[in-house]
Design an enzyme around this catalytic site. Structure first.
Site, short mmCIF file in Angstrom:
data_model
loop_
_atom_site.label_atom_id
_atom_site.label_comp_id
_atom_site.label_asym_id
_atom_site.label_seq_id
_atom_site.Cartn_x
_atom_site.Cartn_y
_atom_site.Cartn_z
N ARG A 104 1.59 -12.20 -4.75
CA ARG A 104 2.71 -11.66 -5.48
C ARG A 104 3.99 -11.94 -4.71
O ARG A 104 4.11 -11.52 -3.56
CB ARG A 104 2.46 -10.15 -5.60
N THR A 108 10.35 -11.26 -6.75
CA THR A 108 10.26 -11.29 -8.22
C THR A 108 9.08 -10.47 -8.75
O THR A 108 9.03 -10.16 -9.94
CB THR A 108 10.08 -12.74 -8.72
N ASP A 200 -0.60 -1.79 1.23
CA ASP A 200 -0.93 -3.16 0.84
C ASP A 200 -2.42 -3.41 1.15
O ASP A 200 -2.82 -3.45 2.31
CB ASP A 200 -0.05 -4.14 1.63
N ASP A 203 -3.34 -6.47 3.39
CA ASP A 203 -2.95 -6.26 4.78
C ASP A 203 -3.84 -5.23 5.47
O ASP A 203 -4.21 -5.39 6.64
CB ASP A 203 -1.48 -5.81 4.87
O1 LIG Z 1 -0.25 -5.90 -10.15
P1 LIG Z 1 0.62 -6.69 -9.23
O2 LIG Z 1 2.04 -6.19 -9.20
O3 LIG Z 1 0.56 -8.16 -9.50
O4 LIG Z 1 0.11 -6.42 -7.75
C1 LIG Z 1 -1.21 -6.45 -7.40
C2 LIG Z 1 -1.53 -7.62 -6.52
O5 LIG Z 1 -0.92 -7.47 -5.26
C3 LIG Z 1 -1.91 -7.56 -4.23
O6 LIG Z 1 -2.09 -8.86 -3.79
P2 LIG Z 1 -1.03 -9.61 -2.85
O7 LIG Z 1 -0.02 -10.34 -3.66
O8 LIG Z 1 -0.52 -8.66 -1.83
O9 LIG Z 1 -1.95 -10.73 -2.21
P3 LIG Z 1 -3.09 -10.61 -1.11
O10 LIG Z 1 -4.29 -10.05 -1.81
O11 LIG Z 1 -3.26 -12.01 -0.68
O12 LIG Z 1 -2.60 -9.72 -0.01
C4 LIG Z 1 -3.16 -7.06 -4.93
O13 LIG Z 1 -4.34 -7.42 -4.27
C5 LIG Z 1 -3.02 -7.67 -6.31
O14 LIG Z 1 -3.51 -8.99 -6.39
O1 LIG Z 2 0.57 -0.80 -3.88
C1 LIG Z 2 0.29 -2.02 -3.92
C2 LIG Z 2 0.83 -2.89 -4.88
C3 LIG Z 2 0.44 -4.19 -4.88
N1 LIG Z 2 -0.42 -4.63 -3.94
C4 LIG Z 2 -0.94 -3.81 -3.01
O2 LIG Z 2 -1.75 -4.25 -2.18
N2 LIG Z 2 -0.57 -2.52 -3.01
MG LIG Z 3 -1.32 -8.14 0.02
#
Ligand SMILES: O=P(O)(O)OC[C@H]1O[C@H](OP(=O)(O)OP(=O)(O)O)[C@H](O)[C@@H]1O
Ligand SMILES: O=c1cc[nH]c(=O)[nH]1
Ligand SMILES: [Mg+2]
Length: 209
Positions: A104, A108, A200, A203
């Site tokens: 994400r 944006t 997150d 993370d």
């Molecule tokens: O509903 P949204 O607003 O799209 O957010 C949710 C997304 O954000 C996080 O991933 P992230 O982009 O942090 O990637 P990662 O899993 O690689 O840390 C989570 O695991 C989802 O995929």
């Molecule tokens: O709260 C949140 C939102 C998006 N992605 C995450 O990992 N946590």
């Molecule tokens: Mg993430």
């Protein structure tokens, strides 16, 4: 809420509480996610259809139930989806697996795709898409759009936490896809994080922040 199943099993809720705590370690978070994913998998597959197969026990022949149809496909939205995938594969070791790489964009809040791999015959299978977090819903919406473009017709989405805003967006985009979650939280904050949430997920799983 129509189309959304909240999995409120006491063990799920207890483990989720520990995962939410900011002092829970990376190792603890990862272990709990693996444990909880088995319980969630149990619920998301609860209504799978069965068919009878003739087998021989050491005593006699019998008609015994087995899951009907082709093998399931578990679809992990990388990275954090892998935390759910692991435990689910322990329960359903024969499942096929698809990976969709999405992150994400912090500004944006739009998903950026970097990887896609899936079996060919998606139209004949039940897909269970997994990602711990449904925040704005943009990532799950994009992942499922891609799967539909590749022929998928029978899809469920499983997460750990969902925001009401994300559920609304998701259901507008994919009204045919049922959502399973352990909790519907209060709202999204100005940065698009789920409140109260757990931070997150990627993370916390991988210790990257
Ligand atoms: O509903 P949204 O607003 O799209 O957010 C949710 C997304 O954000 C996080 O991933 P992230 O982009 O942090 O990637 P990662 O899993 O690689 O840390 C989570 O695991 C989802 O995929
Ligand atoms: O709260 C949140 C939102 C998006 N992605 C995450 O990992 N946590
Ligand atoms: Mg993430």
């Amino acid at each position: 809420m129509d189309g959304v199943t909240v999995i409120n099993h006491p063990l799920v809720q207890h483990k989720l509480t520990i995962m939410r705590k900011k002092e829970t370690s990376t190792a603890g978070f990862r272990r709990l996610l693996r444990e909880i994913s088995m319980l969630l998998c149990y619920e998301v597959t609860r209504d799978l259809e069965l068919t009878l197969e003739t087998i021989e026990t050491p005593i006699t022949q019998m008609q015994s139930p087995v899951v009907e149809g082709k093998k399931l496909v578990f679809v992990s939205i990388l990275r954090a989806g892998n935390g759910l995938l692991e435990g689910m594969l322990e329960l359903v070791p024969s499942a096929r697996v698809s990976h969709i790489g999405l992150y994400r964009d912090h500004d944006t809040l739009q998903p950026v795709e970097y990887y896609f791999k899936a079996p060919d015959d998606l139209d004949e299978r039940l897909l269970i898409v997994v990602d711990p977090m449904l925040a704005t819903g943009n990532s799950a919406i994009a992942a499922i759009q891609k799967l539909k473009e590749r022929g998928a017709k029978n899809i469920r989405f499983l997460c750990l936490l969902a925001a009401p805003e994300g559920i609304k967006n998701f259901q507008e985009a994919h009204p045919d896809v049922k959502v399973y979650t352990a909790s519907i939280d209060s709202h999204l904050n100005e940065k698009g994080y789920i409140v109260p949430g757990l931070g997150d997920a990627g993370d916390r799983m991988y210790g990257t922040k």
